[in-house]
Design a protein around this motif. Structure first.
Motif, PDB file in Angstrom:
ATOM      1  N   PHE A  41       0.858  -1.265  -0.086  1.00 51.57           N
ATOM      2  CA  PHE A  41      -0.060   0.127   0.077  1.00 51.57           C
ATOM      3  C   PHE A  41       0.690   1.132  -0.123  1.00 51.57           C
ATOM      4  CE2 PHE A  41      -2.935   2.870   2.497  1.00 51.57           C
ATOM      5  CZ  PHE A  41      -3.524   3.035   1.435  1.00 51.57           C
ATOM      6  N   ASP A  42       0.508   2.334  -0.779  1.00 48.72           N
ATOM      7  CA  ASP A  42       1.240   3.631  -0.863  1.00 48.72           C
ATOM      8  C   ASP A  42       1.242   4.707   0.424  1.00 48.72           C
ATOM      9  OD1 ASP A  42       2.514   2.911  -3.058  1.00 48.72           O
ATOM     10  OD2 ASP A  42       1.265   3.952  -4.529  1.00 48.72           O
ATOM     11  N   PHE A  43       0.171   4.341   1.187  1.00 52.14           N
ATOM     12  CA  PHE A  43       0.255   5.142   2.404  1.00 52.14           C
ATOM     13  C   PHE A  43       0.211   6.878   1.944  1.00 52.14           C
ATOM     14  CE2 PHE A  43       1.551   1.154   4.292  1.00 52.14           C
ATOM     15  CZ  PHE A  43       0.463   1.089   5.224  1.00 52.14           C
ATOM     16  N   PRO A  44      -0.795   7.181   1.288  1.00 54.86           N
ATOM     17  CA  PRO A  44      -0.711   8.738   1.122  1.00 54.86           C
ATOM     18  C   PRO A  44      -0.929   9.456   2.461  1.00 54.86           C
ATOM     19  CG  PRO A  44      -3.075   7.731   0.685  1.00 54.86           C
ATOM     20  CD  PRO A  44      -2.139   6.625   0.770  1.00 54.86           C
ATOM     21  N   GLY A  45      -1.280   8.846   3.573  1.00 59.61           N
ATOM     22  CA  GLY A  45      -1.146   9.515   4.897  1.00 59.61           C
ATOM     23  C   GLY A  45       0.047   9.269   5.675  1.00 59.61           C
TER      24      GLY A  45
END
Length: 513
Positions: free
Chosen positions: A355-359
């Protein structure tokens, strides 16, 4: 390795498990009743090989002299990090729920398949070893967590700045942990005995920000009934952390520049200069050079702040840190809620790492808190992850291989071999149309398995498992230039596990530099 303890009043169960675990080379200690286990636990000593505590405890649920659930409760009270597997011939839902609620690692109904029981115990051993490694590293990771090279660069920079009070500009995306870096810089600085005061310049209305920073005199404006000390005065002799400095109003930037230049400021409505003995650390998620070019940030202030710049990597740039951070946040959330910490299953952890974890780290922390509340079992499965994680990295199309993947237990070797078998049964055309990137190597694995079976081999599982594990280890060690601890972390296994596997597979003397 410490021994596996088996607790069962049935001698046949003890015999089967002792033989199976003995073939794995694991030390074993057996008991027939719970009171003997508790007595032995009280007498354990890590320094004495004959009295070592267990690595994993496997117990029957119903025995004379005390139940496995009662034993579980007492063991959790004495050794909360010890994985315990509950066996029972009474495969009812109440027992399973009760076992998980009391913190069992897993629930094993009788009669069980011996290879599956061994694999379950292996998973518990690896979990126990990861916990031990985390405990050893915990004192070093009290402030910040990270083994990725980019984070190690940040730690080294903090160390180099430990004798300095120079102004530092921290850049990085929102949620990446900029305030943690600022606090670490303060803690390891000559002004660590002074206060650490933080202010988010983007969160305070423009009309109030000047007073928040510099304070005001009585009567300076309507409502100013008393003199008020601002953040600069509150941080006297310590550190002032200016978060989101890129959003500071342009007119206030001039006042901040003056303080940084000559060390003096005036309270709002005041006429007497106040001396500021304060170290300033600023942070922003914005491109300040671009803000300067656009005319919304003073170039001279930028240069004043940009004496030393630390860039904090986004979480997607340090995916190898996700397992460590996840374990930390799950333990933290469990402690806050007064419950047992949950554990990530292999597939769920792999999805989190993808997962890229924008947060960034803040988002991972929130996800772990959500999982602590919402995941139904102690071990978190892929399906338990929140929608944004599952939606952010879509599951493969449900062809033969992916259907097998979702139905299998969380064991990479089992998944690969059984998925390959599913692909082999499907036609080549249907496999190629499934759209999965893994179809090619899984087909090859399936064909290889079929070939071995056709030749009459009786140890196909062991052959393919060893080849699979050996290739994974060679690839990971080549990628990390032979660094075993880093390779183990990136594979999601324990340091002791990778050492043992290299020895078992005859790879211990190979060079991966």
């Amino acid at each position: 390795m410490k021994p596996i303890w088996i607790v069962d009043d049935d001698p046949s169960i003890r015999f089967v498990l002792e033989k199976a675990l003995g073939r794995e080379g694991w030390p074993i200690r057996s008991f027939t009743q719970t009171r003997d286990v508790l007595k032995a636990l009280a007498d354990t000593d890590n320094s004495d090989p004959a009295r070592q505590p267990p690595q994993v405890l496997v117990s029957d649920i119903r025995m004379p002299g005390g139940s496995g659930l009662e034993l579980l409760e007492q063991v959790r009270a004495q050794q909360p990090g010890l994985p315990m597997i509950i066996m029972t011939a009474y495969s009812d839902l109440d027992s399973a729920v009760s076992a998980f609620q009391r913190g069992a690692f897993e629930y094993l109904p009788k009669p069980f398949d011996v290879p599956k029981a061994v694999e379950l115990i292996r998973r518990a051993v690896e979990e126990s070893q990861r916990e031990e490694e985390a405990e050893v590293q915990a004192p070093l990771q009290a402030e910040m967590l990270g083994q990725a090279p980019a984070m190690q660069d940040v730690f080294r920079a903090i160390g180099r700045l430990s004798q300095s009070q120079v102004t530092v500009l921290i850049t990085g995306e929102s949620g990446s942990g900029k305030e943690l870096v600022a606090r670490a810089l303060h803690k390891h600085s000559p002004v660590s005995g002074g206060p650490f005061v933080a202010i988010n310049t983007a969160a305070i209305p423009k009309d109030l920000l000047e007073s928040e920073l510099f304070g005001h005199e009585r009567g300076a404006f309507t409502g100013a009934q008393t003199q008020r000390r601002g953040r600069f005065e509150q941080a006297e002799g310590g550190t002032l952390f200016l978060d989101e400095i890129g959003d500071m109003p342009f007119e206030l930037q001039t006042r901040l520049l003056r303080v940084l230049s000559d060390g003096h400021f005036y309270r709002v409505g005041g006429h007497q200069a106040v001396k500021a003995h304060v170290r300033v650390i600023a942070a922003t998620h914005q491109d300040l050079e671009l803000r300067v070019k656009d005319g919304v940030f003073r170039e001279d202030l930028f240069h004043r702040l940009n004496v030393i710049r630390l860039r904090l990597p986004a979480l997607r740039e340090r995916r190898e840190d996700v397992p460590m951070l996840t374990q930390h946040f799950l333990q933290q959330s469990a402690k806050q809620l007064g419950v047992e910490p949950k554990r990530m299953g292999t597939m769920a952890l792999h999805r989190l790492q993808a997962f890229d974890f924008p947060g960034n780290v803040r988002q991972l922390e929130n996800i772990c808190h959500w999982l602590t509340v919402m995941a139904p079992a102690q071990q978190i499965a892929l399906k338990d992850l929140p929608p944004e994680v599952l939606g952010g990295q879509p599951l493969p199309a449900m062809g033969a291989a992916s259907a097998a993947l979702t139905a299998l237990p969380e064991n990479p070797v089992a998944q690969a071999v059984e998925s390959a078998a599913a692909l082999a049964e499907a036609s080549p055309m249907s496999a190629s149309q499934s759209g999965t990137a893994d179809a090619g190597w899984l087909q090859d694995l399936g064909r290889h398995a079929q070939q071995l079976l056709a030749q009459g081999h009786n140890d196909v599982w062991n052959q393919l498992s060893q080849q699979f594990e050996a290739q994974l280890l060679r690839t990971a060690l080549a990628a990390t230039h032979g660094r075993r601890v880093e390779a183990a972390s990136r594979l999601g296994i324990g340091r002791n596990t990778i050492t043992r596997k290299l020895q078992e597979l005859g790879l211990d003397d190979e060079s991966f530099d």
